[in-house]
Design a protein around this motif. Structure first.
Motif, PDB file in Angstrom:
ATOM      1  N   TRP A 156       0.836  -1.208   0.000  1.00 58.90           N
ATOM      2  CA  TRP A 156       0.000   0.000   0.000  1.00 58.90           C
ATOM      3  C   TRP A 156       0.864   1.249   0.000  1.00 58.90           C
ATOM      4  O   TRP A 156       1.771   1.384   0.832  1.00 58.90           O
ATOM      5  CB  TRP A 156      -0.917   0.001   1.207  1.00 58.90           C
ATOM      6  N   GLY A 162      -2.753   3.625  -3.503  1.00 56.88           N
ATOM      7  CA  GLY A 162      -2.810   2.502  -4.431  1.00 56.88           C
ATOM      8  C   GLY A 162      -1.669   1.557  -4.134  1.00 56.88           C
ATOM      9  O   GLY A 162      -0.979   1.663  -3.110  1.00 56.88           O
ATOM     10  N   VAL A 163      -1.429   0.628  -5.038  1.00 58.49           N
ATOM     11  CA  VAL A 163      -0.387  -0.372  -4.844  1.00 58.49           C
ATOM     12  C   VAL A 163       1.003   0.239  -4.999  1.00 58.49           C
ATOM     13  O   VAL A 163       1.274   0.960  -5.966  1.00 58.49           O
ATOM     14  CB  VAL A 163      -0.555  -1.529  -5.853  1.00 58.49           C
ATOM     15  N   THR A 191      -7.028  -3.473   1.399  1.00 57.67           N
ATOM     16  CA  THR A 191      -6.880  -2.261   0.586  1.00 57.67           C
ATOM     17  C   THR A 191      -7.872  -2.141  -0.562  1.00 57.67           C
ATOM     18  O   THR A 191      -8.139  -1.041  -1.042  1.00 57.67           O
ATOM     19  CB  THR A 191      -5.462  -2.175  -0.006  1.00 57.67           C
ATOM     20  N   CYS A 193      -7.155  -2.940  -3.452  1.00 57.47           N
ATOM     21  CA  CYS A 193      -6.306  -2.639  -4.616  1.00 57.47           C
ATOM     22  C   CYS A 193      -5.687  -3.927  -5.148  1.00 57.47           C
ATOM     23  O   CYS A 193      -5.036  -4.661  -4.403  1.00 57.47           O
ATOM     24  CB  CYS A 193      -5.190  -1.669  -4.231  1.00 57.47           C
ATOM     25  N   ASP A 194      -5.877  -4.197  -6.424  1.00 57.74           N
ATOM     26  CA  ASP A 194      -5.374  -5.419  -7.030  1.00 57.74           C
ATOM     27  C   ASP A 194      -4.309  -5.120  -8.083  1.00 57.74           C
ATOM     28  O   ASP A 194      -4.248  -4.016  -8.633  1.00 57.74           O
ATOM     29  CB  ASP A 194      -6.519  -6.194  -7.690  1.00 57.74           C
ATOM     30  N   HIS A 349      -9.574   6.898  -5.388  1.00 62.22           N
ATOM     31  CA  HIS A 349      -9.271   5.527  -4.968  1.00 62.22           C
ATOM     32  C   HIS A 349     -10.510   4.777  -4.497  1.00 62.22           C
ATOM     33  O   HIS A 349     -10.546   3.543  -4.538  1.00 62.22           O
ATOM     34  CB  HIS A 349      -8.209   5.526  -3.862  1.00 62.22           C
ATOM     35  N   SER A 352     -11.739   3.238  -7.699  1.00 60.55           N
ATOM     36  CA  SER A 352     -10.767   2.400  -8.413  1.00 60.55           C
ATOM     37  C   SER A 352     -10.497   1.097  -7.666  1.00 60.55           C
ATOM     38  O   SER A 352     -10.047   0.111  -8.266  1.00 60.55           O
ATOM     39  CB  SER A 352      -9.448   3.157  -8.615  1.00 60.55           C
ATOM     40  N   GLN A 353     -10.777   1.069  -6.382  1.00 61.93           N
ATOM     41  CA  GLN A 353     -10.630  -0.159  -5.609  1.00 61.93           C
ATOM     42  C   GLN A 353     -11.767  -1.120  -5.952  1.00 61.93           C
ATOM     43  O   GLN A 353     -12.782  -0.727  -6.529  1.00 61.93           O
ATOM     44  CB  GLN A 353     -10.630   0.160  -4.109  1.00 61.93           C
ATOM     45  N   SER A 358     -12.786  -0.843   1.313  1.00 62.64           N
ATOM     46  CA  SER A 358     -12.060   0.334   0.853  1.00 62.64           C
ATOM     47  C   SER A 358     -11.067   0.727   1.931  1.00 62.64           C
ATOM     48  O   SER A 358     -11.428   0.835   3.112  1.00 62.64           O
ATOM     49  CB  SER A 358     -13.015   1.502   0.578  1.00 62.64           C
TER      50      SER A 358
END
Length: 408
Positions: A156, A162-163, A191, A193-194, A349, A352-353, A358
């Protein structure tokens, strides 16, 4: 004989999580919003039993053959055939050539625990890596299985929310050979986030070069994109690359079978090692018997009937897409409210997640303010379960987020 001494858990993070959970469940305010649980909730904030699950349960209990007998230590043959196909693919080369096997476990947690002990006890691995941050049960599961060394790879980036892919790759490049790398397949917890497909290929390159062993935690297959095939891409790519690996599945989220505790552990070996699978299966039997003897019957039957019957499978996938779409709507609604309020920061974000969670970016101080002043509870690290939001409370939640950020 002296009495044993029991030492208290010395983890501030865990203590803080337990504390906020206790406070949340003790809060009787009608204004309360509980964004802590890792479970799906419908528009009314209630647990949702998927229609196909409810229908199959009715048929199951009305069957003349219905009973509560034990099942085999590693699950039924039907389960062990169908569940691995869901994650590896119907035409998986690993399954087709007989170098992969799956077993039913007590939830995804049971799959992780058995897989970890297999790697420690029989493959002699001792070091594992988890993402920073990750699900708070990952580390203890591997340590209690017998791993001696726990390490983390960066994931994170709090600045870009993001990643931190550069940090992730750097940490994997520095990992000792034969380290076990725990990789969350999709809908990353906490997160959301992928990795992209391109990033997964780079991860595979490094892991192959460094001789690192992957274990994919597929707790949320289908919960990221709404498509179980799309969400399984990384696992299938690693199989095609020739990796040996473990894959753990959970049917808690994507089928809503939380309390039924249904999971699957799949072992994939390299080409040419097919004959060793029988020994691996025997090892898994010994481990499973020592931990819980055998998995659950009821939930396993539901999974088999959904995966085996084309109409039931179609209904299940429709419900899964419905859950994912509602999560996307909730994310979009929250972002729009925050933008309208002029809440400081960039909130891209949020949309976008993917998945249930979240990583909002809120600090522990801001999360505490949300609980104290607004009766809204999320984890101290800022993780929020998005499905707790709906048309009736998203405005209040957005205002509370705004207030927590601007309170100073």
């Amino acid at each position: 004989m002296a009495s044993p001494t029991f030492s208290a858990v010395n983890s501030k993070e865990l203590i803080d999580v337990v504390d906020v959970c206790i406070r949340c469940y003790a809060d009787a305010s009608e204004e309360k919003i509980n964004l802590i649980p890792g479970a799906y909730r419908d528009e009314d904030g209630e647990p949702w039993v998927l229609p196909v699950v409810l229908d199959l349960e009715k048929k199951l209990v009305q069957s003349v053959t219905y009973n509560h007998e034990y099942i085999l230590f590693l699950g039924t043959d039907s389960f062990k055939t169908l569940a691995p196909r869901l994650i590896l693919g119907e035409e998986s080369p690993a399954l087709r050539t007989g170098r992969a096997l799956g077993i039913q476990t007590v939830g995804g947690s049971g799959a992780l625990r058995i897989g970890a002990e297999l790697l420690v006890r029989h493959a002699k691995y001792d070091t594992f890596y988890i993402s920073e941050p990750t699900w708070d049960n990952h580390e203890s599961t591997f340590l209690y299985a017998g791993f001696s060394t726990s390490r983390k790879y960066r994931y994170w980036d709090p600045v870009k929310r993001g990643v931190d892919f550069e940090g992730l790759i750097e940490d994997l490049r520095e990992a000792p050979e034969n380290s076990v790398i725990v990789l969350q397949l999709c809908a990353h917890n906490p997160t959301g986030c992928d990795l992209t497909k391109k990033q997964w290929t780079e991860v595979a390159d490094v892991m192959e070069e460094r001789k690192l062993f992957p274990i994919f935690d597929a707790a949320y297959q289908g919960f990221a994109s709404g498509d179980v095939e799309e969400d399984a891409w990384a696992v299938r790519y690693f199989v095609d690359r020739g990796f040996e690996m473990l894959v753990t599945q959970s049917f808690s989220k994507n089928m809503g079978l939380y309390g039924d505790r249904v999971g699957c552990l799949t072992v994939v070996l390299k080409e040419g090692r097919q004959k060793e699978l029988a020994s691996v299966e025997f090892m898994l039997t010994i481990i499973a018997r020592a931990i819980y003897l055998c998995p659950t019957r009821h939930g396993g039957e539901i999974v088999v009937r959904i995966l085996r019957d084309s109409e039931a499978r179609k209904q299940w996938l429709e419900s899964l897409r419905k859950m994912v779409e509602r999560l996307k709507v909730a994310r979009q609604s929250l972002k729009e409210r925050l933008d309208e309020l002029g809440t400081p920061g960039n909130w891209n974000h949020i949309t976008s997640q993917s998945g249930m969670f979240s990583f909002t970016g809120l600090t522990s101080k801001q999360a505490a303010y949300m609980a104290d002043e607004h009766h809204m509870y999320l984890l101290p690290n800022g993780r929020a379960n998005i499905c707790a939001l709906n048309d009736n409370n998203v405005d209040r939640f957005a205002q509370a987020v705004h207030d927590s950020i601007t309170m100073e």
